[in-house]
Scaffold this motif. Structure first.
Motif, short mmCIF file in Angstrom:
data_model
loop_
_atom_site.label_atom_id
_atom_site.label_comp_id
_atom_site.label_asym_id
_atom_site.label_seq_id
_atom_site.Cartn_x
_atom_site.Cartn_y
_atom_site.Cartn_z
N GLN A 54 0.99 -1.20 -0.04
CA GLN A 54 0.07 0.01 0.07
C GLN A 54 0.71 1.18 -0.09
OE1 GLN A 54 -3.77 0.14 2.09
NE2 GLN A 54 -3.19 2.09 2.97
N THR A 55 0.53 2.18 -0.90
CA THR A 55 1.07 3.36 -0.83
C THR A 55 0.13 4.59 -0.56
OG1 THR A 55 2.63 2.84 -2.78
CG2 THR A 55 2.25 5.26 -2.54
N GLN A 56 0.37 5.49 0.41
CA GLN A 56 -0.51 6.39 0.92
C GLN A 56 0.09 7.64 1.05
OE1 GLN A 56 -2.74 5.18 4.22
NE2 GLN A 56 -3.66 6.98 4.51
N LEU A 57 -0.53 8.83 0.12
CA LEU A 57 0.27 10.02 0.16
C LEU A 57 -0.98 10.98 0.47
CD1 LEU A 57 2.12 9.49 -3.26
CD2 LEU A 57 3.10 9.53 -0.95
N PRO A 58 -0.87 11.86 1.48
CA PRO A 58 -1.63 13.03 1.79
C PRO A 58 -1.99 13.81 0.31
CG PRO A 58 0.09 13.42 3.30
CD PRO A 58 0.36 11.98 2.30
N LEU A 59 -3.25 14.20 0.38
CA LEU A 59 -3.55 15.11 -0.88
C LEU A 59 -4.28 16.30 -0.24
CD1 LEU A 59 -4.62 13.21 -3.99
CD2 LEU A 59 -2.52 14.38 -3.57
N VAL A 60 -5.50 16.14 0.21
CA VAL A 60 -6.32 17.22 0.89
C VAL A 60 -6.63 16.82 2.33
CG1 VAL A 60 -7.01 18.02 -1.39
CG2 VAL A 60 -8.30 16.29 -0.10
N PRO A 61 -6.95 17.76 3.13
CA PRO A 61 -7.19 17.47 4.45
C PRO A 61 -8.32 16.33 4.56
CG PRO A 61 -6.90 19.73 4.22
CD PRO A 61 -6.91 19.16 3.10
N GLY A 62 -8.23 15.19 5.08
CA GLY A 62 -8.88 14.19 5.48
C GLY A 62 -8.92 13.22 4.14
N ILE A 63 -8.31 13.31 3.17
CA ILE A 63 -8.54 12.59 2.01
C ILE A 63 -6.80 12.31 1.48
CG2 ILE A 63 -9.34 12.07 -0.41
CD1 ILE A 63 -11.69 13.80 0.25
N ASP A 64 -6.51 11.08 1.30
CA ASP A 64 -5.27 10.66 0.75
C ASP A 64 -5.48 9.91 -0.31
OD1 ASP A 64 -4.22 11.52 3.35
OD2 ASP A 64 -4.16 9.51 4.12
N LEU A 65 -4.35 9.96 -1.20
CA LEU A 65 -4.08 9.30 -2.50
C LEU A 65 -3.48 7.84 -2.04
CD1 LEU A 65 -2.71 10.08 -5.89
CD2 LEU A 65 -1.97 8.24 -4.75
N VAL A 66 -4.35 6.74 -2.11
CA VAL A 66 -4.10 5.36 -1.68
C VAL A 66 -3.98 4.52 -2.82
CG1 VAL A 66 -4.95 3.35 -0.19
CG2 VAL A 66 -5.20 6.04 0.49
N LEU A 67 -2.94 3.81 -2.94
CA LEU A 67 -2.82 2.59 -3.85
C LEU A 67 -2.59 1.49 -3.17
CD1 LEU A 67 -0.33 4.64 -6.25
CD2 LEU A 67 -2.71 4.38 -6.53
N ARG A 68 -3.33 0.49 -3.45
CA ARG A 68 -3.44 -0.67 -2.70
C ARG A 68 -3.35 -2.08 -3.78
NH1 ARG A 68 -8.86 -2.88 -2.27
NH2 ARG A 68 -9.65 -1.86 -4.17
N ALA A 69 -2.60 -3.17 -3.27
CA ALA A 69 -2.56 -4.24 -4.08
C ALA A 69 -2.91 -5.64 -3.64
CB ALA A 69 -0.84 -4.46 -4.55
N GLY A 70 -4.29 -5.56 -3.47
CA GLY A 70 -4.75 -6.78 -3.02
C GLY A 70 -5.18 -8.00 -4.26
N PRO A 71 -5.72 -9.13 -4.11
CA PRO A 71 -6.28 -9.98 -5.09
C PRO A 71 -7.10 -9.47 -6.37
CG PRO A 71 -6.23 -11.24 -3.08
CD PRO A 71 -5.87 -9.70 -2.39
N LEU A 72 -8.07 -8.73 -5.98
CA LEU A 72 -8.84 -7.96 -6.78
C LEU A 72 -8.13 -6.80 -7.62
CD1 LEU A 72 -11.58 -7.80 -8.26
CD2 LEU A 72 -12.16 -6.06 -6.63
N PRO A 73 -7.52 -5.98 -7.22
CA PRO A 73 -6.89 -4.95 -8.21
C PRO A 73 -5.60 -5.69 -8.95
CG PRO A 73 -6.87 -4.18 -5.94
CD PRO A 73 -7.34 -5.68 -5.74
N LEU A 74 -5.10 -6.86 -8.39
CA LEU A 74 -4.23 -7.43 -9.26
C LEU A 74 -4.66 -8.15 -10.50
CD1 LEU A 74 -1.35 -8.83 -6.59
CD2 LEU A 74 -1.21 -7.17 -8.41
#
Length: 499
Positions: A62-82
């Protein structure tokens, strides 16, 4: 840990950076551009394979980067995304090979491959999104990066198709944005969560939640080409064949269908969606789209338009499968995300070969073409028979599980939809195969090019042969580990996809 946190971002960067560099290259830097394209595609595929192995053994990325207050840019790699990002990575490599051969000597190749890479980066971002906000960002980037590909030829027809494409997709994006903002104002949470947002949705007005669901599905339904939001897709066939292949197999339409899966299973949750009464109408809309697309395909003389209406029909198997509330139907719908991609990209590669080698664009021009281009038409035949659902090809596996799932969910009416659609699939594909293999050639081909003893350029022939073989393998070898079917069963058993 650092590698696990950065891997999803690296997968997107592998095509994003390549695209930005290619934009700066002069047209004559062919070898450098080709090297960058292939290097980016191979790096992305290697990173995806590393993540597949890790996720299968319980690793989390998982990659998590703050963008705006309360909302992050989140990238995750589970079975479904893969499932989606692997399809994207494999087909990007093959489509890149095809596009290098297809566009050889044509102008504006740096512009084309730049946007082509951005399109793939956006698709990977859609697949790996960890929340609806991140999904929306990459969903809109996908619109912006594919528009220049649709209008690449610069003709009046291309510009008109581009305007329609932009009007539909921007409108769909606006509906999606309204739905997301409304949902966030109620729940304060946009995270994709196996089983849905749960308690965050409870206690709110039923009519409001149904309206939000409708806005999200309508916004996603534009790219997924659900009726009545499908009209842009046949018009976009004016794009070069590699773009058509990418649009229909892995990028735009799949982004919409994948988004519908996420909204149903990881935002609302399948049980809560069923309680709201929204799964039934979605299944009916998907069924209407399946039959309507097949009916329209019957009457298309243009080869690519026939394939386009086939896509309108076939992509809705995904929405149908996940909406009819059975684990087997869910398996059928999700695995069709991959199977349809393999079969449809094969068909579009072959259509491109016919156009580039013999000048064939119409079905009525295909008499005897199987004798002139047997390898191309062999691959086309496998793709077409797979779409009909002939065993043991990939399409049969999808329809088998959808049918079993319909019976398991006590929704036998779906069987009639599958039977009707399969008959219509046969109705618009078998006459093409008959012309190609059993009729005598009419005379000279419309615009023939010669490639020595070969039927066409090897860069145009190799990709459809590989994807046709993969479509056969996905059916014949469906029971082996890491096949699309086995991976989908891994998803359904492990991520709360059971109702």
């Amino acid at each position: 840990m650092m590698m696990q946190a950065s891997l999803p971002l690296l997968i997107i960067a592998s095509s994003l950076l390549v695209g930005l560099i290619i934009f700066t290259l002069p047209e004559q830097r062919t070898h450098l551009r080709t090297t960058l394209n292939l290097a980016g595609a191979l790096i992305k595929l290697s990173l995806v394979i590393v993540m597949l192995w890790g996720v299968f053994h319980g690793q989390q990325y998982q990659t998590q980067l703050p963008l705006v207050p309360g909302i992050d840019l989140v990238l995750r790699a589970g079975p479904l995304p893969l499932l989606f990002v692997t399809l994207s990575a494999v087909l990007w490599l093959l489509t890149t090979l095809y596009a290098i051969g297809y566009l050889e000597g044509s102008p504006h190749r740096s512009r084309f491959f730049g946007f082509f890479s951005l399109c793939v980066a956006a698709t990977a971002g859609v697949a790996l999104s960890g929340n609806l906000f991140t999904f929306l960002l990459f969903y809109e980037l996908l619109t912006l990066s594919t528009y220049p590909l649709v209008v690449h030829r610069g003709s009046e027809v291309a510009r008109r198709a581009g305007q329609v494409y932009l009007a539909y997709t921007v409108g769909g994006g606006a509906l999606l944005l309204i739905g997301i903002v409304w949902l966030y104002s109620l729940t304060g949470d946009l995270t994709f969560t196996p089983g849905g947002l749960g308690q965050a949705l409870e206690g709110h007005s039923r009519s409001v939640l149904i309206t939000i669901f409708a806005l999200l599905i309508a916004g996603l339904g534009v790219k997924a080409a659900l009726v009545p939001f499908h009209s842009w897709l046949p018009l976009a066939m004016v794009a070069p064949a590699p773009v058509s292949a990418l649009l229909h197999a892995v990028a735009v339409v799949k982004a919409g269908a994948f988004g519908i899966v996420l909204v149903l299973y990881e935002i609302f949750g399948i049980e809560f969606a069923a309680e709201l009464g929204v799964t039934g109408p979605l299944a009916v809309l998907a069924a209407i789209t399946i039959l309507y697309g097949s009916l329209r395909a019957l009457y298309q003389n243009d080869v690519k338009r026939r394939l386009a209406f086939s896509t309108v029909s076939q992509v809705s198997y995904i929405a149908l499968g996940v909406a009819i509330l059975g684990p087997l139907a869910t398996i059928g719908g999700l695995v069709h995300l991959v199977h349809q991609g393999l079969m449809k990209i094969t068909l579009f590669f072959c259509a491109g070969n016919l156009a580039e080698t013999l000048g064939i664009h119409k079905v009525e021009e295909m008499d005897g073409v199987g004798r002139r281009m047997p390898w191309t038409m062999g691959a086309f035949t496998l793709g077409a028979l797979g779409m009909i659902g002939v065993p043991p090809l990939a399409g049969f596996i999808s329809k088998w599980y959808l049918g079993l799932g319909a019976l398991q969910a006590d929704q036998a009416w779906v069987l009639w939809v599958l039977i009707g659609s399969s008959l219509l699939n046969a109705g618009y594909f078998l006459p093409v195969l008959y012309r190609a293999w059993f009729r005598e050639p009419a005379g000279q081909w419309p615009q023939e090019r010669h490639f020595g003893r070969k039927e066409t350029a090897w860069l145009l022939l190799l990709p459809p042969l590989i994807t046709a073989a993969m479509a056969v393998g996905a059916g014949l070898l469906a029971a082996i580990p890491f096949s699309p079917l086995q991976w989908v069963q891994f998803i359904v058993e492990g991520e709360g996809f059971l109702p």
